[in-house]
Write an enzyme that holds these catalytic residues in place. Structure first.
Site, PDB file in Angstrom:
ATOM      1  N   HIS A  33       0.836  -1.205   0.000  1.00 35.85           N
ATOM      2  CA  HIS A  33       0.000   0.000   0.000  1.00 35.85           C
ATOM      3  C   HIS A  33       0.873   1.257   0.000  1.00 35.85           C
ATOM      4  O   HIS A  33       0.697   2.149  -0.832  1.00 35.85           O
ATOM      5  CB  HIS A  33      -0.913  -0.030   1.233  1.00 35.85           C
ATOM      6  N   GLU A  34       1.828   1.312   0.930  1.00 35.51           N
ATOM      7  CA  GLU A  34       2.672   2.501   1.048  1.00 35.51           C
ATOM      8  C   GLU A  34       3.680   2.610  -0.096  1.00 35.51           C
ATOM      9  O   GLU A  34       3.932   3.701  -0.606  1.00 35.51           O
ATOM     10  CB  GLU A  34       3.381   2.521   2.401  1.00 35.51           C
ATOM     11  N   HIS A  37       2.111   4.109  -3.099  1.00 39.72           N
ATOM     12  CA  HIS A  37       2.062   5.578  -3.068  1.00 39.72           C
ATOM     13  C   HIS A  37       3.350   6.153  -3.652  1.00 39.72           C
ATOM     14  O   HIS A  37       3.316   7.063  -4.481  1.00 39.72           O
ATOM     15  CB  HIS A  37       1.889   6.087  -1.629  1.00 39.72           C
TER      16      HIS A  37
END
Length: 132
Positions: A33-34, A37
């Site tokens: 998820h990170e 980004h």
């Protein structure tokens, strides 16, 4: 987890308490998820800056979801871990009003208003938020 852009610096931070309790889930869900980004920012923001003269992309927008699909990861935006046993940081909230309702602003946003560095508007009626 948290991904933050500060000028030219990119920072990914993970909550060590949650990571320790749910290590496997964090490796499978939070890390992609990170990192997505970061990847979407590096790939798409630089293209947008060239094409649209804007460096901003939506944090969980189409570009981010595209990277998550390429990772083969779930593109959910929230976690569902039981954190009842963890020590949590306490945040003070300050009451603000608009034309339609009351809002709660955290201390950082409240101090920005006090210092006249920012003002905020209601998402529903568009009215300027005023301190109580």
């Amino acid at each position: 987890g948290m991904y933050k852009v500060r000028g030219q610096q990119r920072v990914i931070r993970y909550n060590p308490g949650i990571f320790a309790l749910y290590f496997d889930e964090n490796i499978r869900v939070t890390v992609p998820h990170e990192v997505a980004h970061y990847v979407s920012c590096e790939i798409y923001a630089s293209r947008r800056q060239y094409v649209f003269r804007s460096h901003r992309i939506r944090p969980h927008g189409e570009e981010w979801r595209d990277v998550m699909r390429k990772f083969g990861a779930d593109a959910s935006r929230t976690f569902h871990f039981d954190i009842s046993g963890l020590l949590l940081r306490h945040c003070n909230y300050h009451a603000y009003f608009c034309d339609c309702r009351q809002h709660q602003l955290g201390s950082r946003r409240h101090m920005r208003v006090v210092r006249q560095q920012a003002h905020y508007h209601c998402r529903y009626c568009g009215g300027k938020l005023q301190p109580a």
